[in-house]
Design an enzyme around this catalytic site. Structure first.
Site, short mmCIF file in Angstrom:
data_model
loop_
_atom_site.label_atom_id
_atom_site.label_comp_id
_atom_site.label_asym_id
_atom_site.label_seq_id
_atom_site.Cartn_x
_atom_site.Cartn_y
_atom_site.Cartn_z
N ASP A 24 6.25 150.22 63.68
CA ASP A 24 5.66 148.93 63.29
C ASP A 24 5.65 148.65 61.79
O ASP A 24 4.66 148.11 61.25
CB ASP A 24 4.23 148.82 63.83
CG ASP A 24 4.16 148.91 65.34
OD1 ASP A 24 5.22 149.06 65.98
OD2 ASP A 24 3.05 148.83 65.89
N LYS A 126 7.06 146.41 71.59
CA LYS A 126 5.93 146.87 72.40
C LYS A 126 4.78 145.87 72.31
O LYS A 126 4.47 145.37 71.22
CB LYS A 126 5.48 148.26 71.94
CG LYS A 126 5.02 148.35 70.49
CD LYS A 126 4.78 149.80 70.11
CE LYS A 126 4.19 149.98 68.74
NZ LYS A 126 2.88 149.42 68.50
N CYS A 159 -1.68 152.42 65.75
CA CYS A 159 -0.43 152.57 66.52
C CYS A 159 0.18 153.96 66.40
O CYS A 159 0.78 154.46 67.36
CB CYS A 159 0.56 151.48 66.13
SG CYS A 159 -0.03 149.85 66.65
N1 TIU Z 1 0.78 148.78 64.35
C1 TIU Z 1 -0.56 148.81 64.35
O1 TIU Z 1 -1.17 149.79 63.95
N2 TIU Z 1 -1.21 147.66 64.76
C2 TIU Z 1 -2.45 147.31 64.35
O2 TIU Z 1 -3.00 146.33 64.81
N3 TIU Z 1 -3.03 148.09 63.39
C3 TIU Z 1 -4.20 147.87 62.75
O3 TIU Z 1 -4.62 148.75 62.00
N4 TIU Z 1 -4.85 146.74 62.92
#
Ligand code: TIU
Length: 218
Positions: A24, A126, A159
């Site tokens: 991500d 995802k 994540c």
């Molecule tokens: N990729 C991921 O960690 N999504 C989130 O929403 N992370 C946050 O820390 N908000």
């Protein structure tokens, strides 16, 4: 076999059964003025991962080993976004500076330029925090005979943790790179990494990317 200095013990891996997972590293989370910052978060805490991750990717690609990127996001009609997630993430699907927030196909949903996937690398979209839920990741790993994962990306306690915990349950050995994962919250970064290596490596191993690069380029 390559062995990397890590906590709680050295991490040994076979190059043809290990994949680099980049979680991500999306503009919505990392760019100043984007979704992450609009929630009051300090994106510098995440952006410090870009430089070491760029160096690691270069070394990993030069070695010819497998790279898999993930992106968190949803279909334009939000049909894959649970109402409960939408209620607590009220900006999801709304217009942001970089397009509709966390919507596939929007500029903000894609990976930052520095870490853009190259031809042949998998990009797994995802809808959840974990990279296994409602994705083909397990099949991709199985098809390539992958048994170990080097895990990088954002955010450490969300994540990255969700993915590492599930990967561990599924039998993968996970090495998390401390300088290549980031949290908006320094305390979560510190404790999140401690949690992985605690109790004899309850979820996996933790190392610095320099130790891994040294092994790759040896
Ligand atoms: N990729 C991921 O960690 N999504 C989130 O929403 N992370 C946050 O820390 N908000």
């Amino acid at each position: 076999m390559p062995t990397v200095e890590a906590s709680p013990t050295p991490f040994t891996f076979a190059k043809n059964s290990t994949a680099l997972l980049v979680i991500d590293m999306q503009r919505d989370f990392l760019l100043p003025g984007g979704f992450g910052e609009s929630l009051g978060n300090d994106v510098a805490q995440l952006r410090r991962t870009i430089e070491p991750l760029t160096a690691l990717l270069a070394a990993w690609r030069a070695a010819g080993w497998k790279v898999i990127h993930t992106r968190e996001g949803h279909l334009p009609d939000l049909s894959d976004c649970p109402p409960a997630k939408l209620r607590r993430g009220p900006m999801i699907g709304q217009a942001g500076r970089f397009g509709r927030v966390l919507i596939r196909g929007e500029y903000g949903h894609d990976i930052v330029d520095e870490l853009a996937p190259v031809e042949g690398e998998d990009v797994v979209d995802k809808p959840g925090k974990g990279a296994f839920y409602a994705t083909d990741l397990a099949k991709i790993l199985e098809n390539d005979g992958i048994t170990s994962l080097v895990v990088t990306g954002v955010t450490t306690e969300v994540c990255v943790h969700t993915t590492v915990r599930e990967a561990n349950d599924r039998g993968y050995e996970c090495l998390v790179l401390a300088d290549c994962v980031g949290s908006y919250f320094p305390e979560f970064q510190r404790v999140g990494l401690q949690m992985i290596a605690a109790q004899g490596g309850i979820f996996g191993w933790v190392a610095e990317s320099s130790a891994l690069i040294e092994e790759i380029t040896r």
